[in-house]
Design an enzyme around this catalytic site. Structure first.
Site, PDB file in Angstrom:
ATOM      1  CB  CYS A  56      69.696  43.109  42.881  1.00  0.00           C
ATOM      2  SG  CYS A  56      68.195  43.661  42.047  1.00  0.00           S
TER       3      CYS A  56
ATOM      4  CG  ASP B 132      68.833  52.135  38.629  1.00  0.00           C
ATOM      5  OD1 ASP B 132      67.975  52.938  39.043  1.00  0.00           O
ATOM      6  OD2 ASP B 132      70.023  52.448  38.443  1.00  0.00           O
TER       7      ASP B 132
ATOM      8  CB  CYS C 280      67.009  50.778  45.061  1.00  0.00           C
ATOM      9  SG  CYS C 280      66.339  49.144  45.463  1.00  0.00           S
ATOM     10  CG  ASP C 281      70.714  50.911  41.727  1.00  0.00           C
ATOM     11  OD1 ASP C 281      70.305  50.103  42.574  1.00  0.00           O
ATOM     12  OD2 ASP C 281      71.192  50.558  40.648  1.00  0.00           O
ATOM     13  CE  LYS C 282      71.792  55.605  39.666  1.00  0.00           C
ATOM     14  NZ  LYS C 282      71.407  54.198  39.745  1.00  0.00           N
TER      15      LYS C 282
ATOM     16  CB  SER D  78      74.113  47.785  36.163  1.00  0.00           C
ATOM     17  OG  SER D  78      73.915  46.937  37.265  1.00  0.00           O
TER      18      SER D  78
ATOM     19  CD  GLU E 122      72.641  51.603  36.198  1.00  0.00           C
ATOM     20  OE1 GLU E 122      73.055  52.015  37.289  1.00  0.00           O
ATOM     21  OE2 GLU E 122      71.945  50.582  36.062  1.00  0.00           O
TER      22      GLU E 122
END
Length: 551
Positions: free
Chosen positions: A192, A78, A119-121, A468, A442
């Site tokens: 992160c 992202d 990670c995010d998704k 985010s 985002e």
């Protein structure tokens, strides 16, 4: 076993021949077939280190008497996709990844799965796939990166890059200082450092019971993470033998636990989208109203980066998710004693866990007067909107401002960079929802620029897009219905007064229904921005954010 479908009987001689071609030994042909869905990628920092974890998982599977097969899935970073058209692909990739895992597991009739994510998704995609398939499955999240350091100050991705850009544009730091920060912000592989979306979803995966204890917070470069990966592979084979499946673990009770933990932590607002989507995939009737009903049960008791200095490694060293689960299970009657992939219930896992009460507070001694997240309703968002309360200064829980309306993220960024946004403004960014964007981008760039320019407590931002997990400030997202579906956010005009009232959970434009109805008569029908490819298909099929942006 499911895999008997492709390996048992005379008629399956061709299938066995193909399996032998992969190197499967005759000694292993009758063992459980365990797929390792790996989202390894050379371009995603959170996934670069997964080759080592793949090997550890594979060793665990083989040690427990299984036959391992690694296959790949896509992964989107992202941070790299942020601020341009690439971000349109981030949320849609969630459903694409879930489809990939489902396709491989069903086509080859795998007996069980280890889903390697970070990670995010990708992590919510793995959860969606797990409940869809409902075969024995365990998830390994690859872990957070280490904090950086620049001139004896701790650095992190959001504060030392996105927010630093705002400080540079505001004249607070030099270009050389900006470059020094960007070099030190991300010193290792891993997700992160703060409680952004990746780490929020890793934490909630552990809370749900789909990963082993400490998996969410053990750093990506630690030996402990490697041991967790090995143990997860080993446990996957045992899960097949015990026939313990995801829908035995992910239930309404465990989803409510995840929501309570999310509120206690003040995680990413994206968790609303993902928990709703996971529930839908599993046939569990979770609704946005269920989130709001739980807000009165818990206040924020842990505060991490980006709204405080401690990061995920600090949280791990303070007891991590196990410590949080112990605190909640001992102090919150609403917290459910659910089962996880260990085969044990929460209270059995955490009864002797140590935790640091300086970081993980008791519900009787909360950090703030509010939960970490909230759902707002009003004439701008009849079907709901979300806000990361943990990222809002308490002096701003009630905010009145004047609308400045933009029909894209790019237009709002231009206004911010040209100093057109002032104290008392409410930036309205619309046509960035799941359908309108398409892909529900985002808004980290504008929100970070707001904070970097010193407007984090003086101006607000509302959008039908999303944020985010690193966002902080007076930022409301997921406004439903979105502008592309004729939502009232499409009717707001520059100069309108907007009121954000967090204690009362309301979001309103101070314009009469009569005026809004008159404006609606002049509203032009929405035309899809993308006419071909995956995003065009996505835009035609996606539902709104209040239903998890499912397709």
């Amino acid at each position: 076993m499911r895999s008997d479908t492709i390996k048992k009987g005379v008629a399956r001689a061709p299938h066995r021949a193909l399996l032998y071609a992969t190197g499967v030994s005759k000694k292993n042909i009758d063992k459980p077939f365990i797929g390792i869905a790996s989202s390894f990628s050379d371009i995603v920092p959170g996934h670069v280190g997964m080759r080592d974890l793949e090997r550890q998982i594979e060793k665990g599977i083989q040690s427990a008497g299984g036959q391992a097969f690694i296959f790949g899935t896509p992964a989107v970073c992202d941070g790299l996709a942020m601020g341009h058209k690439g971000m349109r692909y981030s949320l849609p990739s969630r459903d694409l990844i879930a489809d990939c895992v489902e396709t491989v597991a069903e086509a080859h009739q795998l007996d069980g799965l280890v889903l390697l994510s970070n990670c995010d998704k990708i992590t919510p995609a793995m959860l969606i796939a797990a409940v869809r398939l409902n075969i024995p499955t365990i998830i390994v999240t690859a872990g957070p990166m280490l904090a950086g350091e620049c001139q004896c100050e701790k650095t992190s991705f959001i504060k030392s890059t996105f927010e630093a850009v705002g400080k540079y544009r505001n004249g607070e730091i030099t270009e050389e200082q900006l470059h020094n920060l960007e070099e030190e912000a991300c010193p290792s592989v891993g997700s992160c450092q703060g409680l952004y979306t990746a780490n929020t979803m890793a934490c909630l995966t552990e809370v749900l019971g789909m990963s082993l204890p400490e998996c969410a917070t053990a750093s990506a470069v630690s030996a402990k993470k490697k041991r967790i990966a090995f143990d997860s592979g080993y446990r996957a084979v045992e899960l097949v033998k015990e026939n313990l499946c995801p829908l035995d673990i992910i239930t309404m009770d465990s989803l409510k636990n995840a929501i309570l933990c999310d509120y206690a932590l003040g995680g990413s607002t994206n968790s609303f989208l993902h928990l709703l989507a996971v529930a839908h995939a599993g046939g569990i009737d979770l609704k946005l109203n269920d989130f709001e009903e739980l807000t009165s049960k818990i206040k924020q008791i842990v505060k991490l980066d980006p709204t405080a200095l401690p990061n995920m490694v600090d949280f791990h060293n303070a007891g991590g998710i196990s410590g949080l689960l112990r605190v909640l299970s001992e102090n919150l009657p609403e917290f459910n004693n659910t089962i996880g992939v260990t085969g044990l219930r929460i209270k059995d896992i955490v009864k002797d866990v140590w935790y640091d009460s300086n970081l993980i507070h008791s519900p009787n001694n909360p950090i703030t007067t509010q939960p970490g997240l909230g759902v707002l309703y009003g004439n701008i968002a009849p079907d709901g909107a979300v806000i990361k309360i943990s990222g809002v200064d308490e002096s701003c829980y009630y905010f009145e401002g004047v609308a400045k309306v933009f029909d894209s993220e790019e237009d709002s960024m231009a206004a911010l960079e040209n100093d057109e946004i002032k104290e008392g403004d409410v930036i309205v960014i619309r046509y960035e929802g799941p359908k309108g964007s398409p892909g529900m981008r985002e808004m980290l760039a504008p929100t970070s620029l707001l904070v970097g320019k010193g407007l984090g407590t003086k101006a607000a931002l509302i959008t039908d897009g999303r944020f985010s997990g690193g966002t902080r400030g007076i930022c409301v997202g997921h406004i439903c219905p979105e502008a592309a579906n004729g939502g009232n956010i499409a009717l707001i005009e520059t100069g309108d007064k907007i009121v954000i009232d967090i204690p009362n959970r309301t979001l309103n434009v101070m314009v009469s229904d009569e005026v809004l109805n008159e404006r609606r008569t002049k509203l032009k029908p929405f035309e899809l921005k993308v006419k071909k490819g995956y995003l065009a298909k996505y835009a035609k099929c996606v539902q709104d954010a209040s239903h998890g942006a499912i397709i």
